[in-house]
Design a protein around this motif. Structure first.
Motif, short mmCIF file in Angstrom:
data_model
loop_
_atom_site.label_atom_id
_atom_site.label_comp_id
_atom_site.label_asym_id
_atom_site.label_seq_id
_atom_site.Cartn_x
_atom_site.Cartn_y
_atom_site.Cartn_z
N VAL A 244 -10.43 35.75 28.39
CA VAL A 244 -10.17 34.71 29.39
C VAL A 244 -9.31 35.28 30.52
N ALA A 245 -8.22 35.93 30.17
CA ALA A 245 -7.26 36.41 31.18
C ALA A 245 -7.92 37.37 32.17
N LEU A 246 -8.70 38.30 31.63
CA LEU A 246 -9.33 39.31 32.50
C LEU A 246 -10.27 38.67 33.52
N PRO A 247 -11.26 37.86 33.11
CA PRO A 247 -12.14 37.27 34.13
C PRO A 247 -11.43 36.31 35.07
N VAL A 248 -10.48 35.54 34.58
CA VAL A 248 -9.80 34.57 35.45
C VAL A 248 -9.01 35.30 36.53
N ILE A 249 -8.23 36.29 36.12
CA ILE A 249 -7.41 37.04 37.08
C ILE A 249 -8.31 37.76 38.09
N SER A 250 -9.38 38.39 37.59
CA SER A 250 -10.31 39.10 38.50
C SER A 250 -10.95 38.13 39.48
N ALA A 251 -11.40 36.99 38.98
CA ALA A 251 -12.07 36.01 39.86
C ALA A 251 -11.12 35.53 40.95
N MET A 252 -9.83 35.55 40.66
CA MET A 252 -8.86 35.10 41.65
C MET A 252 -8.50 36.20 42.65
N GLY A 253 -9.24 37.31 42.58
CA GLY A 253 -9.08 38.37 43.57
C GLY A 253 -7.93 39.31 43.28
N ILE A 254 -7.54 39.39 42.01
CA ILE A 254 -6.40 40.23 41.62
C ILE A 254 -6.87 41.21 40.54
N GLU A 255 -6.39 42.45 40.63
CA GLU A 255 -6.75 43.43 39.59
C GLU A 255 -6.07 43.06 38.28
N ALA A 256 -6.82 43.07 37.20
CA ALA A 256 -6.25 42.79 35.88
C ALA A 256 -6.10 44.09 35.11
N ALA A 257 -4.86 44.49 34.84
CA ALA A 257 -4.59 45.65 33.99
C ALA A 257 -4.32 45.09 32.60
N VAL A 258 -4.97 45.65 31.59
CA VAL A 258 -4.84 45.03 30.26
C VAL A 258 -4.12 45.93 29.26
N ILE A 259 -3.33 45.30 28.43
CA ILE A 259 -2.68 45.97 27.31
C ILE A 259 -3.19 45.25 26.05
N PRO A 260 -4.30 45.75 25.48
CA PRO A 260 -4.88 45.05 24.32
C PRO A 260 -4.05 45.36 23.08
N THR A 261 -3.59 44.32 22.42
CA THR A 261 -2.69 44.49 21.27
C THR A 261 -3.44 44.64 19.96
N PHE B 24 -11.54 31.03 13.19
CA PHE B 24 -12.74 31.27 12.39
C PHE B 24 -12.31 31.86 11.04
N GLN B 25 -13.14 31.69 10.05
CA GLN B 25 -12.90 32.29 8.74
C GLN B 25 -13.43 33.72 8.73
N GLY B 26 -12.73 34.63 8.07
CA GLY B 26 -13.28 35.96 7.82
C GLY B 26 -13.26 36.92 9.00
N PHE B 27 -12.39 36.68 9.98
CA PHE B 27 -12.36 37.56 11.15
C PHE B 27 -11.87 38.96 10.79
N THR B 28 -12.39 39.97 11.49
CA THR B 28 -11.89 41.34 11.30
C THR B 28 -10.69 41.53 12.23
N PHE B 29 -9.89 42.55 11.97
CA PHE B 29 -8.66 42.74 12.74
C PHE B 29 -8.32 44.23 12.79
N CYS B 30 -8.15 44.75 13.97
CA CYS B 30 -7.71 46.14 14.12
C CYS B 30 -6.49 46.15 15.03
N ASP B 31 -5.38 46.55 14.48
CA ASP B 31 -4.12 46.53 15.23
C ASP B 31 -4.04 47.74 16.18
#
Ligand code: PXL
Length: 274
Positions: free
Chosen positions: A20-37, A46-53
């Motif tokens: 959500v953050a990436l497309p919203v920020i980009s659509a607003m004309g701002i570069e989105a730099a991401v730090i994926p946690t 959801f049940q049974g989600f996978t997770f990679c830290d």
């Protein structure tokens, strides 16, 4: 071009956090730099989600950015999954936050309950991150956990104002409580600026259904509007209106999905408000 760094997870499907953050920020004309946690197959509802830290990647990302001299108009943290990630978010603020808006969305709870995996001790730690933010945007449940008071689904305006003052007494300059309603059929955000001592409330007609991820859309939009130079009050209004329009478009679709909203289809509406 302006740039926002945002630190939160990628839930591959879920229409929340970075998707959500990436497309919203980009659509607003701002570069989105991401730090994926972390990478999750879906969000945790959801049940049974996978997770990679990805915590171990983060210090290296900061060090490289520092070396390259990157600067950001805003630093925005969302869902963080551990004490260590909160501590890294503090490092993000101290290393890059000198002239940036520091926005903390303390994603951890809703409807009176903490999300899966979170504890009151985590909420306390989250409060220490909120203390060094310029703006915090909790919902009422999150605010209750931040202040360590019981969640109260019934309240009046005096209660909300008192909560906002207490939230800023922990250190944040401005606080916005989302999901505030004083009358049936209306829903909005109540804001307080501790420097000017001003409050304002903005509400819309409430849509008949609630969806996951709307808090992330709200915070991303607020951040984008502020970086675009809109006032605090105008930015809150833009965020509320965009979320409402996203829900309206979702409900207008037959067999719409239930885990997130059609915010993508509301971008023309958002851009008109900028
Ligand atoms: O929307 C907040 C959020 C973000 N990321 C993940 C979540 C949630 C809420 O449940 O599970 C992984």
């Amino acid at each position: 071009m302006k740039r926002i760094a945002t630190m939160q997870d990628i839930s591959c499907i879920g229409k929340c956090s970075l998707t959500v953050a990436l497309p919203v920020i980009s659509a607003m004309g701002i570069e989105a730099a991401v730090i994926p946690t972390a990478v999750l197959s879906t969000h945790t509802m959801f049940q049974g989600f996978t997770f990679c830290d990805l915590t171990k990647e983060i210090e290296g990302i900061f060090a490289h950015w520092k070396k390259e001299g990157f600067r950001f108009e805003a630093l925005y943290t969302g869902y963080l999954g551990s004490f260590e990630q909160i501590s890294l978010a503090k490092k993000l603020f101290s290393e890059f936050g000198e002239n940036s808006i520091r926005l903390v969305d303390p994603c951890m709870a809703d409807n009176g309950k903490l999300y899966a995996g979170f504890t009151p001790a985590f909420a306390k730690e989250m409060n220490s991150l909120c203390a060094i933010a310029d703006i915090i945007v909790p919902n009422l449940t999150e605010a209750s956990f931040l202040l360590d008071i019981p969640y109260q689904p019934e309240y009046d305006e005096a209660y909300i104002r008192d909560m906002l003052v207490k939230l800023t007494q922990s250190g944040a300059k401005k606080a916005v409580l989302t999901g505030v309603s004083f009358e049936k059929g209306k829903l909005g955000a109540y804001a307080y600026d501790s420097e000017t001592k001003e409050y304002f409330y903005y509400a819309n007609e409430e849509e008949p259904e609630h969806f996951h991820g709307t808090g992330d859309i709200w915070a991303s939009t607020l951040c984008g509007a502020l970086v675009n130079g809109k006032s605090f009050e105008e930015s809150v209004k833009i965020a509320c209106d965009f979320v409402k329009e996203s829900i309206r478009l979702t409900l207008a679709e037959e067999n719409h999905n239930t885990y997130g909203v059609n915010f993508e289809q509301a971008f023309p509406f958002l851009l008109k408000s900028l």
